[in-house]
Design an enzyme around this catalytic site. Sequence first.
Site, mmCIF file in Angstrom:
data_model
loop_
_atom_site.group_PDB
_atom_site.id
_atom_site.type_symbol
_atom_site.label_atom_id
_atom_site.label_comp_id
_atom_site.label_asym_id
_atom_site.label_seq_id
_atom_site.Cartn_x
_atom_site.Cartn_y
_atom_site.Cartn_z
ATOM 1 N N THR A 1 0.822 -1.203 0.000
ATOM 2 C CA THR A 1 0.000 0.000 0.000
ATOM 3 C C THR A 1 0.858 1.257 0.000
ATOM 4 O O THR A 1 0.604 2.198 -0.753
ATOM 5 C CB THR A 1 -0.896 -0.016 1.246
ATOM 6 O OG1 THR A 1 -1.341 -1.349 1.471
ATOM 7 C CG2 THR A 1 -2.099 0.858 1.062
ATOM 8 N N MET B 1 -6.620 -4.217 -1.103
ATOM 9 C CA MET B 1 -5.440 -4.913 -1.615
ATOM 10 C C MET B 1 -4.702 -5.586 -0.453
ATOM 11 O O MET B 1 -3.634 -5.155 -0.028
ATOM 12 C CB MET B 1 -4.513 -3.936 -2.334
ATOM 13 C CG MET B 1 -3.466 -4.649 -3.168
ATOM 14 S SD MET B 1 -2.239 -3.516 -3.861
ATOM 15 C CE MET B 1 -1.390 -3.004 -2.386
ATOM 16 N N PRO B 2 -5.291 -6.679 0.065
ATOM 17 C CA PRO B 2 -4.622 -7.354 1.181
ATOM 18 C C PRO B 2 -3.286 -7.940 0.743
ATOM 19 O O PRO B 2 -3.129 -8.345 -0.407
ATOM 20 C CB PRO B 2 -5.605 -8.475 1.558
ATOM 21 C CG PRO B 2 -6.412 -8.716 0.329
ATOM 22 C CD PRO B 2 -6.507 -7.377 -0.364
ATOM 23 N N HIS B 3 -2.331 -7.938 1.669
ATOM 24 C CA HIS B 3 -1.022 -8.520 1.386
ATOM 25 C C HIS B 3 -0.312 -8.780 2.702
ATOM 26 O O HIS B 3 -0.775 -8.367 3.768
ATOM 27 C CB HIS B 3 -0.191 -7.590 0.503
ATOM 28 C CG HIS B 3 0.029 -6.225 1.091
ATOM 29 N ND1 HIS B 3 -0.946 -5.255 1.051
ATOM 30 C CD2 HIS B 3 1.072 -5.684 1.749
ATOM 31 C CE1 HIS B 3 -0.493 -4.168 1.651
ATOM 32 N NE2 HIS B 3 0.730 -4.397 2.097
ATOM 33 N N ALA B 4 0.814 -9.471 2.623
ATOM 34 C CA ALA B 4 1.652 -9.673 3.802
ATOM 35 C C ALA B 4 3.089 -9.380 3.370
ATOM 36 O O ALA B 4 3.301 -8.611 2.437
ATOM 37 C CB ALA B 4 1.479 -11.092 4.344
#
Lengths: 89, 147
Positions: free
Chosen positions: A13, B62-65
Amino acid sequence: MKILCVCGLGQGTSLILKMNVEEALNEKNIMADVEHIDLSSATSMSADYIITSNELAESLQGQPAKVIVVNNYFDMEEIKSAIDANITE
Amino acid sequence: MKFLEENLVALDLPAATPEEGIRAAGALLVAENLIEPRYVDAMVESYKKNGPYFVLAPQIAMPHARPEDGVKEASVSLVRLKNSLEFGSEANDPVRFVFALGASSSEEHLLVMKKIVALLSKAENIEKLKALSTYEELQQIIGRNEQ
């Protein structure tokens, strides 16, 4: 001038935000060093401005840097107005 | 790098909660062997810990890790939800599109992010994403966008 674009992990992001902030600064001919970084690292870094989302802005209150909120990371108009309203060279 | 290829896109998937939506988008990346299953857990954990900051524009999550949470290849999948969901984002709820990002530490990561920005920075593309009914239509938007 140093600007941090901050998100929870500093991976995705905040990178999108950095790309669009740099584009907006370029258009305005404002020179700045823009970095993307995660929330916990950001609290220990010095910067002139921090740009982030509404949700994370609260966690960054108390920082010496001025915190600027952007809601829509893809909206260049919002990013440009946020810069106009907050960043002075 | 795998960016919204046919097997990475699911249209009008039902999900009852944000976690289900994140897991559905993550499962598409797992099925193609682009991330490990534990990366999906890490995305959900990040949502629980850091909140919905990754809902970065109206309707778009916009999920993420992190790369070290089990990314094999820089990648992006898309679930268009059947019903929009409240993720808790004051400015950008409800969410209709979940783009799961397999965040890699390679140079391809930047390339993937540029593709996302190019696709989602145009308001007209969001309207098209809402209206399209086949993968071919999405392919056309991406193709036109990158010409």
